[in-house]
Design an enzyme around this catalytic site. Sequence first.
Site, PDB file in Angstrom:
ATOM      1  N   GLN A   1      43.337  33.131  26.254  1.00  0.00           N
ATOM      2  CA  GLN A   1      43.005  34.509  26.620  1.00  0.00           C
ATOM      3  C   GLN A   1      44.180  35.425  26.326  1.00  0.00           C
ATOM      4  OE1 GLN A   1      40.983  34.776  30.689  1.00  0.00           O
ATOM      5  NE2 GLN A   1      41.974  32.794  30.746  1.00  0.00           N
ATOM      6  N   ASN A   2      45.310  34.832  25.971  1.00  0.00           N
ATOM      7  CA  ASN A   2      46.510  35.651  25.777  1.00  0.00           C
ATOM      8  C   ASN A   2      46.472  36.376  24.442  1.00  0.00           C
ATOM      9  OD1 ASN A   2      47.291  34.649  28.192  1.00  0.00           O
ATOM     10  ND2 ASN A   2      48.704  33.126  27.349  1.00  0.00           N
ATOM     11  N   VAL A   3      47.016  37.567  24.439  1.00  0.00           N
ATOM     12  CA  VAL A   3      47.077  38.378  23.229  1.00  0.00           C
ATOM     13  C   VAL A   3      48.514  38.454  22.712  1.00  0.00           C
ATOM     14  CG1 VAL A   3      45.046  39.727  23.909  1.00  0.00           C
ATOM     15  CG2 VAL A   3      47.328  40.534  24.576  1.00  0.00           C
ATOM     16  N   ASP A   4      49.417  37.683  23.336  1.00  0.00           N
ATOM     17  CA  ASP A   4      50.851  37.831  23.056  1.00  0.00           C
ATOM     18  C   ASP A   4      51.336  37.118  21.795  1.00  0.00           C
ATOM     19  OD1 ASP A   4      51.064  35.081  23.827  1.00  0.00           O
ATOM     20  OD2 ASP A   4      51.440  35.655  25.911  1.00  0.00           O
TER      21      ASP A   4
ATOM     22  N   HIS B   1      40.601  36.745  23.183  1.00  0.00           N
ATOM     23  CA  HIS B   1      40.769  38.152  23.590  1.00  0.00           C
ATOM     24  C   HIS B   1      41.571  38.951  22.569  1.00  0.00           C
ATOM     25  CE1 HIS B   1      39.933  37.133  28.103  1.00  0.00           C
ATOM     26  NE2 HIS B   1      38.864  37.037  27.347  1.00  0.00           N
TER      27      HIS B   1
ATOM     28  N   GLY C   1      47.041  28.352  33.868  1.00  0.00           N
ATOM     29  CA  GLY C   1      47.521  29.705  34.166  1.00  0.00           C
ATOM     30  C   GLY C   1      46.520  30.817  33.970  1.00  0.00           C
TER      31      GLY C   1
ATOM     32  N   SER D   1      43.433  33.199  36.126  1.00  0.00           N
ATOM     33  CA  SER D   1      42.874  33.507  37.437  1.00  0.00           C
ATOM     34  C   SER D   1      41.347  33.523  37.407  1.00  0.00           C
ATOM     35  CB  SER D   1      43.414  34.853  37.926  1.00  0.00           C
ATOM     36  OG  SER D   1      43.016  35.876  37.042  1.00  0.00           O
TER      37      SER D   1
ATOM     38  N   ASN E   1      48.217  25.501  37.602  1.00  0.00           N
ATOM     39  CA  ASN E   1      48.441  26.892  38.008  1.00  0.00           C
ATOM     40  C   ASN E   1      49.389  26.877  39.206  1.00  0.00           C
ATOM     41  OD1 ASN E   1      48.039  29.645  39.077  1.00  0.00           O
ATOM     42  ND2 ASN E   1      46.207  29.704  37.790  1.00  0.00           N
TER      43      ASN E   1
ATOM     44  N   GLU F   1      49.122  28.896  41.598  1.00  0.00           N
ATOM     45  CA  GLU F   1      48.349  29.344  42.760  1.00  0.00           C
ATOM     46  C   GLU F   1      46.949  28.741  42.758  1.00  0.00           C
ATOM     47  OE1 GLU F   1      48.096  33.613  43.011  1.00  0.00           O
ATOM     48  OE2 GLU F   1      50.288  33.804  42.978  1.00  0.00           O
TER      49      GLU F   1
END
Length: 269
Positions: free
Chosen positions: A106-109, A126, A210, A212, A236, A238
Site C-alpha cells: 500500500q506504500n507509495v514511497d 496505491h 504494518g 491498520s 505490527n 499494535e
Amino acid sequence: MDAVVAACREALARPGPAIVLTGAGVSAESGVPTFRGAEGYWTIGAQEYHPEELATLVAFSQMPWEVWAWYLYRRGVCRAAAPNAGHAALVRWDAALPDRFALVTQNVDGLHRRAGSPDARLHEIHGDIDLMRCARDCTPARDPIPTAVPAIPRGGAVPEAIRAELRCPRCGAMARPHVLWFDESYDEPRYHLDTVSRLAAGAALVVIVGTSAQTSLPWHVVALAARNGAAIVDINVEPNPFGDIAARSAGAIRAPAGEVLPELVDRLA
Ligand code: NAD
Ligand code: ZN
C-alpha cells in the site's frame, strides 16, 4: 516466533503464491511517517486536514495546488529516506522463492523498489509518489515527476514557476500524483487489481506487515486467501483487525517489522 515459523513452513509445503502485504508500518523505521499521529495532518490556511480528506479526488478538484504541495512535501520525505532491514529481508525472500513470491504494498514511497524488490513481483496497489499522470486521463501512462520539481517544506506552497512542470506531456492538461485516492476505485492497468486478486485466490501464505487495515483491497486479499485455506500472519507494533484474523490462523507478532522480518526470512530460507 517459533509457532509462526512452523506455520509458515507448513504453508510453504503446499502449492500457491506466498504473498507479503505491506503498509506504512514497514517504512516507519526508515523515517517515513504513517498516517497516524501529528505528522499525518496538513494545514491549509486556518484549516487542518486529515489525510482521508486531502488524499481525495474531491480535494484535488477543489484545491489542486494545495494537494500537490502536500504530495511534494511527502515525496521529499520519501526520497530522503532509505530502505531498512525489513525491506532488505523481503528482497532476500523474493530471491529465495522467485517462482511464487509476490509483494503487495500500500506504500507509495518506492522503498521496496529502491531496496531491490523486482518490478515483476512488486504490486504497488496505491501507486508511487514519484510518478504523475494526466488528470484528464488522456492515457493511463505515468511519467516521473520532472527533476526540476523541488521538495516543498512543511506548510509550503508550489512555486508559480514549478506549476508548468506539473502538466501532462501529451495533452497539456494538469498532471496529478499517481496515487489511488480514498474516493477512487482500484483497477488493473494502474493498480494491479485483477493480478493481485488472482494471486490471493490461490495463495498458500499471506504475511501482513504494518497496516491498520483501513483500505479495501488488503481486506479482499486476506478474504480470498483465507477462503483458499492460506495461513495468515500479522506483524505490527499494535493490535489491528488483521492481527485478530492472524491470531486464529498462523499467528500475530507484536514487534517492529525491521526486527521481525529479517529473523523470519532467515529462519525460513
Ligand atoms: P497506517 O498509517 O494507517 O497504519 C500504519 C500501521 O503500521 C499501524 O497499524 C501501526 O501500528 C503500524 N506500525 C507502525 N510502526 C511499525 C513498525 N515499525 N513495524 C510494524 N508495524 C508498524 O498505514 P496503512 O495501513 O498503510 O494505510 C494508510 C494509507 O496511507 C495507505 O493507503 C498508504 O498508501 C498511505 N501511506 C503510505 C505511506 C508510505 O508510502 N510509506 C505512509 C503513510 C501513508
Ligand atoms: Zn493528458
